[in-house]
Design an enzyme around this catalytic site. Structure first.
Site, PDB file in Angstrom:
ATOM      1  N   GLY A   8      50.239  49.773  50.873  1.00  0.00           N
ATOM      2  CA  GLY A   8      48.999  49.017  50.666  1.00  0.00           C
ATOM      3  C   GLY A   8      48.343  48.698  52.000  1.00  0.00           C
ATOM      4  N   TYR A 142      48.919  40.230  35.416  1.00  0.00           N
ATOM      5  CA  TYR A 142      49.243  40.143  36.845  1.00  0.00           C
ATOM      6  C   TYR A 142      50.439  39.201  37.040  1.00  0.00           C
ATOM      7  CZ  TYR A 142      48.491  38.965  41.810  1.00  0.00           C
ATOM      8  OH  TYR A 142      48.638  38.748  43.151  1.00  0.00           O
TER       9      TYR A 142
HETATM   10  N1  SER Z   1      44.401  36.490  44.981  1.00  0.00           N
HETATM   11  C1  SER Z   1      45.095  36.972  43.826  1.00  0.00           C
HETATM   12  C2  SER Z   1      44.189  37.181  42.680  1.00  0.00           C
HETATM   13  O1  SER Z   1      43.237  36.442  42.590  1.00  0.00           O
HETATM   14  C3  SER Z   1      46.149  36.006  43.425  1.00  0.00           C
HETATM   15  O2  SER Z   1      47.313  36.270  44.056  1.00  0.00           O
HETATM   16  O3  SER Z   1      44.435  38.007  41.876  1.00  0.00           O
END
Ligand code: SER
Length: 319
Positions: A8, A142
């Site tokens: 990444g 996520y």
């Molecule tokens: N910054 C990330 C997001 O908003 C959270 O870890 O998905």
């Protein structure tokens, strides 16, 4: 020395972490790996660069072998808003990708850093002063992938002795590379728009509070954790780390102090609002402070001044 691999590397954290690691350990010792986004000339020309899919075991294996990799910073991931639009892809990249890194780390004895996130918490988690060890029932894909990554890293440490380490990052704010599909992205966008248009339409409500951190602190956190004496680490994976917490209204006020005619308005995106509402207001990061000396340097006002100064140079817009 054994080499460091950063996956990444073209992403928001990777592009800055790679350059910092190259300065610290020697450019030839830090291999940057990206998927398909074109790396900046600086990233491509200052040290080794490879294109790999992190879910492709053979491709990553070849790179680990070729460079004799001893440490992996595995940053390749799908962020929260994209994860809601493409949940299967989020699982593939965020969990299958971590499994590839864990297996290779086991095979080659690598130390492995996998970042987690405030997204690893959910609506049943205590919202204020969120403890290090607490309820984790995230409702975003996520978050599901991030909790899975945390637990897999614990498992590989306990079962195989792999030197896994990790942090739960809050929203990260930076001026080099854009985040790309997260819920906390508004706190980056606002600075660009403040300079470009003197106004910003925010996709979260004015009182949505979340933890945040400026990139120089995020980079220090990753390196300090990887360099920490393992005998002091009780937690190892998924340390809560934060530097500040604020709402869209508060960050807008800090921008207004520097650019007085800046205006914010709100047009709520229900998907990202839902994700943000399920995350903590503020995490307790005392375990990180105690176990490896976490001590962030930037608060909101100092970050705003630095962001606007750097972006003004990058965009060539005075304020
Ligand atoms: N910054 C990330 C997001 O908003 C959270 O870890 O998905």
């Amino acid at each position: 020395m054994k080499k460091i691999l950063v996956t990444g590397a073209v992403g928001q954290i990777g592009s800055e972490l790679t350059m910092t690691l190259r300065k610290r350990y020697g450019a030839e010792n830090v291999v940057a790996a990206g998927r398909k986004t074109k790396p900046s000339a600086e990233l491509r020309d200052s040290g080794p660069f490879e294109f790999i899919e992190v879910t492709d075991y053979d491709a990553v294996n070849a790179v680990v072998k070729k460079y004799d990799v001893g440490t992996i910073y595995h940053l390749a991931a799908i962020l929260s808003a994209v994860g809601e639009a493409k949940p299967q892809l989020a699982w593939k990249v965020n969990v299958d990708g971590v499994m590839v890194m864990l297996e290779l780390s086991r095979e080659y004895g690598c130390a492995l850093m996998v970042p987690s996130s405030i997204g690893a918490f959910g609506p049943s988690t205590p919202k204020d002063g969120t403890p290090q060890d607490t309820i984790q029932r995230p409702t975003s894909m996520y978050g599901v992938t991030k909790v899975s990554g945390e637990i897999l890293c614990d498992y590989y440490y306990t079962k195989y002795g792999v030197d896994t380490r990790g942090l739960r990052y809050p929203g990260l704010i930076s001026h080099v590379a854009l985040p790309g599909g997260g819920t906390t992205d508004y706190a980056v966008d606002i600075y660009y728009k403040a300079l470009e248009d003197k106004k910003y339409e925010c996709f979260l409500s004015e009182d949505t509070r979340m933890d945040m951190m400026y990139m120089p602190d995020a980079i220090d956190a990753a390196i300090d954790l990887m360099e920490a004496d393992p005998s002091n680490l009780e937690h190892r994976n998924a340390f809560n780390v934060t530097a500040m917490n604020f709402t869209p209204k508060e960050i807008a006020q800090s921008v207004k102090k520097v650019i007085p005619d800046f205006e914010i308005s709100y047009k709520i995106d229900p998907v990202r609002q839902g994700i943000a509402d399920s995350w903590p207001n503020s995490m307790d990061d005392s375990a990180a402070r105690k176990e490896w000396g976490w001590d962030p340097k930037f608060g909101l006002e100092k970050m705003t001044e630095d962001m606007l100064k750097n972006l003004s140079k990058k965009l060539n817009i005075n304020y």
